[in-house]
Write an enzyme that holds these catalytic residues in place. Structure first.
Site, PDB file in Angstrom:
ATOM      1  N   LEU A 144       0.828  -1.197   0.000  1.00  0.00           N
ATOM      2  CA  LEU A 144       0.000   0.000   0.000  1.00  0.00           C
ATOM      3  C   LEU A 144       0.863   1.248   0.000  1.00  0.00           C
ATOM      4  O   LEU A 144       1.890   1.297   0.679  1.00  0.00           O
ATOM      5  CB  LEU A 144      -0.866  -0.001   1.272  1.00  0.00           C
ATOM      6  CG  LEU A 144      -1.774   1.191   1.519  1.00  0.00           C
ATOM      7  CD1 LEU A 144      -3.108   0.969   0.807  1.00  0.00           C
ATOM      8  CD2 LEU A 144      -2.014   1.373   3.006  1.00  0.00           C
ATOM      9  N   CYS A 145       0.418   2.270  -0.747  1.00  0.00           N
ATOM     10  CA  CYS A 145       1.032   3.598  -0.651  1.00  0.00           C
ATOM     11  C   CYS A 145      -0.097   4.626  -0.688  1.00  0.00           C
ATOM     12  O   CYS A 145      -1.218   4.321  -0.266  1.00  0.00           O
ATOM     13  CB  CYS A 145       2.078   3.834  -1.744  1.00  0.00           C
ATOM     14  SG  CYS A 145       1.413   3.999  -3.409  1.00  0.00           S
ATOM     15  N   HIS A 146       0.170   5.817  -1.199  1.00  0.00           N
ATOM     16  CA  HIS A 146      -0.865   6.859  -1.197  1.00  0.00           C
ATOM     17  C   HIS A 146      -1.928   6.601  -2.274  1.00  0.00           C
ATOM     18  O   HIS A 146      -3.110   6.546  -1.968  1.00  0.00           O
ATOM     19  CB  HIS A 146      -0.232   8.241  -1.376  1.00  0.00           C
ATOM     20  CG  HIS A 146      -1.195   9.362  -1.225  1.00  0.00           C
ATOM     21  ND1 HIS A 146      -1.746   9.705  -0.009  1.00  0.00           N
ATOM     22  CD2 HIS A 146      -1.731  10.197  -2.138  1.00  0.00           C
ATOM     23  CE1 HIS A 146      -2.590  10.714  -0.188  1.00  0.00           C
ATOM     24  NE2 HIS A 146      -2.587  11.032  -1.462  1.00  0.00           N
TER      25      HIS A 146
END
Length: 102
Positions: free
Chosen positions: A58-60
């Protein structure tokens, strides 16, 4: 590279979620049970990533997590990119802790 929708990753009760965002991003919003390793530290902290289970990354919004998932796959990790990142996770109404460090 494999991808998964946030709701599907959340539905996996045993999910190992790796958050590759920076510390300042994590301070604004985070997933309580996610493991945090900023993308820039992933190579040196690779031994902290499990190899015996799927790792959801997961990231932004999904770009950095896609890079991380590709790198992890090349290292023999079963890595799956969470599409849309924490932005889409939040839009889907899934649990996000806002503010404060965990």
């Amino acid at each position: 590279m494999k991808s998964i929708a946030p709701a599907d990753a959340h539905a996996d009760a045993d999910a190992f979620i790796l958050d590759v965002r920076e510390d300042d991003e994590l301070a604004r919003a985070r997933l309580e049970d996610a493991r945090h390793i900023p993308l820039g530290e992933l190579v040196e902290r690779l031994d902290e990533v499990p190899r015996d289970r799927t790792v959801y990354v997961l990231c932004h919004v999904g770009g950095r997590s896609a890079q991380a998932a590709q790198y992890l796959e090349a290292q023999g990790v079963d890595a799956v990119n969470i599409t849309g990142g924490i932005v889409e996770w939040h839009r889907a109404g899934l649990p996000v802790t806002m503010g404060g460090a965990g």
